[in-house]
Design a protein around this motif. Structure first.
Motif, PDB file in Angstrom:
ATOM      1  N   MET A  36       0.947  -1.379  -0.083  1.00  0.00           N
ATOM      2  CA  MET A  36       0.035  -0.010  -0.076  1.00  0.00           C
ATOM      3  C   MET A  36       0.967   1.441   0.119  1.00  0.00           C
ATOM      4  SD  MET A  36      -2.552   1.173   3.028  1.00  0.00           S
ATOM      5  CE  MET A  36      -1.255   1.436   4.066  1.00  0.00           C
ATOM      6  N   LYS A  37       0.764   1.939  -0.960  1.00  0.00           N
ATOM      7  CA  LYS A  37       1.616   3.275  -1.207  1.00  0.00           C
ATOM      8  C   LYS A  37       0.571   4.573  -0.791  1.00  0.00           C
ATOM      9  CE  LYS A  37       4.907   5.596  -3.921  1.00  0.00           C
ATOM     10  NZ  LYS A  37       6.083   5.345  -3.063  1.00  0.00           N
ATOM     11  N   ILE A  38       1.031   5.282   0.099  1.00  0.00           N
ATOM     12  CA  ILE A  38       0.246   6.541   0.585  1.00  0.00           C
ATOM     13  C   ILE A  38       0.730   7.616  -0.451  1.00  0.00           C
ATOM     14  CG2 ILE A  38      -0.045   8.274   2.447  1.00  0.00           C
ATOM     15  CD1 ILE A  38      -1.638   5.437   2.959  1.00  0.00           C
ATOM     16  N   LYS A  39      -0.313   8.240  -0.810  1.00  0.00           N
ATOM     17  CA  LYS A  39       0.103   9.572  -1.937  1.00  0.00           C
ATOM     18  C   LYS A  39      -0.453  10.837  -1.185  1.00  0.00           C
ATOM     19  CE  LYS A  39       0.017   6.408  -5.886  1.00  0.00           C
ATOM     20  NZ  LYS A  39      -0.705   5.989  -7.259  1.00  0.00           N
ATOM     21  N   ILE A  40      -1.097  10.923  -0.073  1.00  0.00           N
ATOM     22  CA  ILE A  40      -1.890  11.913   0.423  1.00  0.00           C
ATOM     23  C   ILE A  40      -2.083  11.639   1.751  1.00  0.00           C
ATOM     24  CG2 ILE A  40      -4.153  11.516  -0.143  1.00  0.00           C
ATOM     25  CD1 ILE A  40      -4.659  14.336  -0.759  1.00  0.00           C
ATOM     26  N   VAL A  41      -1.762  12.842   2.715  1.00  0.00           N
ATOM     27  CA  VAL A  41      -1.798  12.523   4.207  1.00  0.00           C
ATOM     28  C   VAL A  41      -2.841  13.796   4.819  1.00  0.00           C
ATOM     29  CG1 VAL A  41      -0.822  12.661   6.613  1.00  0.00           C
ATOM     30  CG2 VAL A  41       0.426  11.287   4.440  1.00  0.00           C
TER      31      VAL A  41
ATOM     32  N   PHE B 163      -8.014  15.100  -6.795  1.00  0.00           N
ATOM     33  CA  PHE B 163      -6.595  14.785  -6.931  1.00  0.00           C
ATOM     34  C   PHE B 163      -6.462  13.208  -7.604  1.00  0.00           C
ATOM     35  CE2 PHE B 163      -5.579  17.436  -3.151  1.00  0.00           C
ATOM     36  CZ  PHE B 163      -5.246  18.528  -3.937  1.00  0.00           C
ATOM     37  N   ASN B 164      -7.736  12.699  -7.987  1.00  0.00           N
ATOM     38  CA  ASN B 164      -7.930  11.557  -8.392  1.00  0.00           C
ATOM     39  C   ASN B 164      -7.009  10.480  -7.819  1.00  0.00           C
ATOM     40  OD1 ASN B 164      -8.935   9.648 -10.682  1.00  0.00           O
ATOM     41  ND2 ASN B 164      -6.933   9.835 -11.719  1.00  0.00           N
ATOM     42  N   LEU B 165      -7.388  10.352  -6.427  1.00  0.00           N
ATOM     43  CA  LEU B 165      -7.088   9.289  -5.645  1.00  0.00           C
ATOM     44  C   LEU B 165      -8.107   8.594  -4.860  1.00  0.00           C
ATOM     45  CD1 LEU B 165      -3.915  11.644  -3.985  1.00  0.00           C
ATOM     46  CD2 LEU B 165      -4.034   9.743  -5.522  1.00  0.00           C
ATOM     47  N   ALA B 166      -7.797   7.736  -4.056  1.00  0.00           N
ATOM     48  CA  ALA B 166      -8.637   6.686  -3.399  1.00  0.00           C
ATOM     49  C   ALA B 166      -8.341   6.765  -1.898  1.00  0.00           C
ATOM     50  CB  ALA B 166      -9.000   5.364  -3.919  1.00  0.00           C
ATOM     51  N   TRP B 167      -9.429   6.265  -1.239  1.00  0.00           N
ATOM     52  CA  TRP B 167      -8.882   6.207   0.236  1.00  0.00           C
ATOM     53  C   TRP B 167      -7.896   5.329   0.651  1.00  0.00           C
ATOM     54  CZ3 TRP B 167     -10.584   8.994   4.270  1.00  0.00           C
ATOM     55  CH2 TRP B 167     -11.646   9.813   4.105  1.00  0.00           C
ATOM     56  N   HIS B 168      -7.734   4.298  -0.156  1.00  0.00           N
ATOM     57  CA  HIS B 168      -6.748   3.315   0.387  1.00  0.00           C
ATOM     58  C   HIS B 168      -5.320   3.953   0.014  1.00  0.00           C
ATOM     59  CE1 HIS B 168      -6.858   2.471  -3.937  1.00  0.00           C
ATOM     60  NE2 HIS B 168      -5.592   2.183  -3.910  1.00  0.00           N
ATOM     61  N   GLU B 169      -5.172   4.981  -0.857  1.00  0.00           N
ATOM     62  CA  GLU B 169      -4.003   5.941  -0.856  1.00  0.00           C
ATOM     63  C   GLU B 169      -3.729   7.212  -0.150  1.00  0.00           C
ATOM     64  OE1 GLU B 169      -3.468   5.552  -5.742  1.00  0.00           O
ATOM     65  OE2 GLU B 169      -5.277   6.330  -5.044  1.00  0.00           O
ATOM     66  N   ALA B 170      -4.704   7.195   0.930  1.00  0.00           N
ATOM     67  CA  ALA B 170      -4.716   8.254   1.820  1.00  0.00           C
ATOM     68  C   ALA B 170      -4.371   7.693   3.446  1.00  0.00           C
ATOM     69  CB  ALA B 170      -6.083   8.974   2.189  1.00  0.00           C
ATOM     70  N   ALA B 171      -3.768   8.733   4.207  1.00  0.00           N
ATOM     71  CA  ALA B 171      -3.449   8.461   5.558  1.00  0.00           C
ATOM     72  C   ALA B 171      -4.016   9.680   6.221  1.00  0.00           C
ATOM     73  CB  ALA B 171      -1.943   8.281   5.769  1.00  0.00           C
ATOM     74  N   ALA B 172      -4.622   9.472   7.247  1.00  0.00           N
ATOM     75  CA  ALA B 172      -5.035  10.387   8.232  1.00  0.00           C
ATOM     76  C   ALA B 172      -4.488  10.155   9.706  1.00  0.00           C
ATOM     77  CB  ALA B 172      -6.516  10.288   8.350  1.00  0.00           C
ATOM     78  N   ILE B 173      -4.229  11.485  10.182  1.00  0.00           N
ATOM     79  CA  ILE B 173      -3.633  11.523  11.573  1.00  0.00           C
ATOM     80  C   ILE B 173      -4.449  12.446  12.444  1.00  0.00           C
ATOM     81  CG2 ILE B 173      -1.388  12.156  13.009  1.00  0.00           C
ATOM     82  CD1 ILE B 173      -0.009  12.041  10.280  1.00  0.00           C
ATOM     83  N   GLY B 174      -4.943  11.789  13.542  1.00  0.00           N
ATOM     84  CA  GLY B 174      -5.716  12.769  14.514  1.00  0.00           C
ATOM     85  C   GLY B 174      -5.691  12.356  15.820  1.00  0.00           C
ATOM     86  N   ASP B 175      -6.536  12.926  16.738  1.00  0.00           N
ATOM     87  CA  ASP B 175      -6.453  12.750  18.131  1.00  0.00           C
ATOM     88  C   ASP B 175      -8.000  12.569  18.475  1.00  0.00           C
ATOM     89  OD1 ASP B 175      -6.539  15.364  20.371  1.00  0.00           O
ATOM     90  OD2 ASP B 175      -6.665  15.589  17.981  1.00  0.00           O
ATOM     91  N   SER B 176      -9.002  13.160  18.058  1.00  0.00           N
ATOM     92  CA  SER B 176     -10.398  13.499  18.676  1.00  0.00           C
ATOM     93  C   SER B 176     -11.433  12.524  17.705  1.00  0.00           C
ATOM     94  CB  SER B 176     -10.614  14.896  18.707  1.00  0.00           C
ATOM     95  OG  SER B 176     -11.785  15.199  19.307  1.00  0.00           O
ATOM     96  N   THR B 177     -12.581  12.593  18.626  1.00  0.00           N
ATOM     97  CA  THR B 177     -13.895  11.949  18.042  1.00  0.00           C
ATOM     98  C   THR B 177     -14.256  12.517  16.632  1.00  0.00           C
ATOM     99  OG1 THR B 177     -15.307  13.336  19.229  1.00  0.00           O
ATOM    100  CG2 THR B 177     -14.661  11.385  20.171  1.00  0.00           C
ATOM    101  N   ASN B 178     -13.927  13.856  16.310  1.00  0.00           N
ATOM    102  CA  ASN B 178     -14.278  14.225  14.967  1.00  0.00           C
ATOM    103  C   ASN B 178     -13.477  13.844  13.942  1.00  0.00           C
ATOM    104  OD1 ASN B 178     -12.285  15.946  15.647  1.00  0.00           O
ATOM    105  ND2 ASN B 178     -13.288  17.603  14.836  1.00  0.00           N
ATOM    106  N   ASP B 179     -12.297  12.869  14.238  1.00  0.00           N
ATOM    107  CA  ASP B 179     -11.469  12.426  13.441  1.00  0.00           C
ATOM    108  C   ASP B 179     -11.698  10.890  13.199  1.00  0.00           C
ATOM    109  OD1 ASP B 179      -9.785  14.731  13.247  1.00  0.00           O
ATOM    110  OD2 ASP B 179      -8.943  14.374  15.102  1.00  0.00           O
TER     111      ASP B 179
END
Length: 267
Positions: free
Chosen positions: A1-6, A202-218
């Motif tokens: 899995m290659k991440i292209k957007i964070v 950006f013509n990307l999909a969820w599996h190409e994304a990473a997300a960083i967070g700490d709260s319930t709205n994340d």
């Protein structure tokens, strides 16, 4: 899995809330991420004016503000807007006046006080690093005649009464951000929806994304991303929705998360 957007949250993630500053390690790691061809997007509940100190330091590829209610490109041009309806705006304003709540609304330029400015001013002075520089009193209450706000901040002594009011209003939801203080915004504005808009752009999909967070709205973005990373200062509940746990915001949590992503991207 290659991440292209964070996608990176702000409070409690990019910013250690008690200090209100961005660690140099985070600034350097984000620049390194972009040098490796990975896009980086700010993803916050804050309005644009409340992120200026951050965006002056970091050149994000796009910015999601107001829990997805306002998306802008790296030059600050609006890509998506979903402001409050006039009906819901009026309901919040009427409630604040009836219950003597402090109230301001976040617009696309500044935040404007609409009732009991003394209470709102006190909150911004004590809880917001930028303080009262990002809020204006509007004694004429006319700012909304130009365009609708994206959400409101309500200072309510009776917290449960406000929560009950919001819960009885189908188009609204609220998040508690401090004692007696709540963000009130459109129920259909959320970070995950805004991320989907940008992924499509950006013509990307969820599996190409990473997300960083700490709260319930994340939570939703942590669940849907190809790699969801919770900060060390997140609750156990939030951590249970993540694929990987970083350190806390006070100990280079964002930088360590990015290093983890880069290491796995190169593997």
């Amino acid at each position: 899995m290659k991440i292209k957007i964070v996608f990176i949250d702000v409070d409690g993630t990019l910013v250690e809330t008690s200090k209100g500053i961005v660690a140099q390690s985070s600034i350097d790691a984000i620049a390194d991420l972009q040098r490796h061809g990975v896009k980086c997007v700010l993803c916050t509940g804050r309005p644009p004016i409340h992120t200026k100190a951050i965006t002056d330091l970091i050149d994000f590829d796009a910015r999601i503000n107001l829990n997805g209610g306002y998306i802008e490109d790296r030059k600050g041009q609006a890509l998506f807007e979903n402001p409050m309806s006039h009906h819901d705006f009026q309901m919040i304003w009427d409630y604040a006046r009836a219950h003597e709540c402090g109230l301001c609304f976040h617009f696309d330029d500044f935040s404007y006080g609409y009732h009991r400015f003394d209470k709102i001013e006190d909150f911004f002075r004590t809880h917001v690093k930028e303080g009262c520089a990002i809020i204006k009193d509007d004694p004429t209450h006319t700012r909304h005649l130009h365009n609708m706000p994206y959400n409101g901040v309500v200072v309510a002594e009776d917290e449960q009464a406000l929560v009950d009011f919001v819960n009885a209003t189908p188009n609204l939801r609220c998040d508690k951000i401090a004692e007696h203080v709540f963000d009130v915004f459109r129920a259909d504005n959320d970070k995950a929806r805004a991320i989907e808009i940008l992924l499509d752009k950006f013509n990307l999909a969820w599996h190409e994304a990473a997300a960083i967070g700490d709260s319930t709205n994340d939570l939703k973005m942590l669940e849907l991303a190809g790699c969801g990373i919770a900060m060390g200062n997140a609750s156990d509940y939030v951590k249970s929705h993540a694929d990987w746990i970083s350190d806390d915001a006070a100990h280079d949590g964002v930088a360590k998360a990015i290093w983890h992503l880069l290491e796995n991207n190169q593997a």
